[in-house]
Write a protein that holds these residues in place. Sequence first.
Motif, PDB file in Angstrom:
ATOM      1  N   ARG A   1       0.730  -1.292  -0.042  1.00 34.43           N
ATOM      2  CA  ARG A   1      -0.076  -0.063   0.036  1.00 34.43           C
ATOM      3  C   ARG A   1       0.813   1.157   0.043  1.00 34.43           C
ATOM      4  O   ARG A   1       1.583   1.555   0.974  1.00 34.43           O
ATOM      5  CB  ARG A   1      -0.906  -0.019   1.316  1.00 34.43           C
TER       6      ARG A   1
ATOM      7  N   LYS B   1      -3.607  10.189  -2.128  1.00 35.52           N
ATOM      8  CA  LYS B   1      -4.093   8.940  -3.153  1.00 35.52           C
ATOM      9  C   LYS B   1      -3.606   7.705  -2.421  1.00 35.52           C
ATOM     10  O   LYS B   1      -2.577   7.793  -1.639  1.00 35.52           O
ATOM     11  CB  LYS B   1      -3.047   9.038  -4.589  1.00 35.52           C
ATOM     12  N   VAL B   2      -4.224   6.744  -2.418  1.00 39.41           N
ATOM     13  CA  VAL B   2      -3.701   5.368  -2.228  1.00 39.41           C
ATOM     14  C   VAL B   2      -3.746   4.355  -3.294  1.00 39.41           C
ATOM     15  O   VAL B   2      -4.590   4.143  -3.902  1.00 39.41           O
ATOM     16  CB  VAL B   2      -4.665   4.669  -1.106  1.00 39.41           C
ATOM     17  N   VAL B   3      -2.477   3.775  -3.254  1.00 33.76           N
ATOM     18  CA  VAL B   3      -2.256   2.740  -4.651  1.00 33.76           C
ATOM     19  C   VAL B   3      -2.250   1.511  -3.980  1.00 33.76           C
ATOM     20  O   VAL B   3      -1.321   1.083  -3.027  1.00 33.76           O
ATOM     21  CB  VAL B   3      -0.836   3.167  -5.320  1.00 33.76           C
ATOM     22  N   GLU B   4      -2.949   0.366  -4.114  1.00 33.98           N
ATOM     23  CA  GLU B   4      -3.014  -0.825  -3.509  1.00 33.98           C
ATOM     24  C   GLU B   4      -2.431  -1.850  -4.737  1.00 33.98           C
ATOM     25  O   GLU B   4      -2.962  -1.884  -5.710  1.00 33.98           O
ATOM     26  CB  GLU B   4      -4.102  -1.315  -3.215  1.00 33.98           C
ATOM     27  N   ILE B   5      -1.314  -2.535  -4.223  1.00 33.46           N
ATOM     28  CA  ILE B   5      -0.840  -3.424  -5.307  1.00 33.46           C
ATOM     29  C   ILE B   5      -0.461  -4.752  -4.692  1.00 33.46           C
ATOM     30  O   ILE B   5      -0.142  -4.912  -3.473  1.00 33.46           O
ATOM     31  CB  ILE B   5       0.788  -2.836  -5.564  1.00 33.46           C
TER      32      ILE B   5
END
Lengths: 84, 84
Positions: B7, B43-47
């Motif tokens: 995250r 922003k949140v980037v879930e990978i």
Amino acid sequence: MPHYQARVLVHLRPSVLDPAGEATRSAANRLGVEGIENLRIGKVVEIELEASNEMDARQQVELMSDRLLANPVIEDWTLELKLS
Amino acid sequence: MPHYQARVLVHLRPSVLDPAGEATRSAANRLGVEGIENLRIGKVVEIELEASNEMDARQQVELMSDRLLANPVIEDWTLELKLS
């Protein structure tokens, strides 16, 4: 009154396409990053607030999340709350 | 290979104005939510990714964060990584 730190994570529902996430994933591949299986972009809202107790803080932030922060047609949200 | 859940939280630097956050804060006041001292939207980037070990997973996501996910002029980022 105690101070709380709330973090609301707003994500697109799994059934909703995420073109920005797809573009980022393609760019990552071109950059040489391998092994990505999924990538989704959402919003994070960091809130500092004062409330009489944790239940009150939670209720205030839940109200905001439902009414202002997320579009319930395409998004859902989760809340993390802690005393600061 | 093990699977990891990363995250990346991307925030505007504290010195950068956040008009969307300010508008949300005003809307929250009109909604009757009191006690908000600060509100910032990021922003949140879930990978989800596959990597040979945690160090490798971390390196891959750090590279992406520096080069693709955040604009270093106005944003900074933090990474949370766990085995999934």
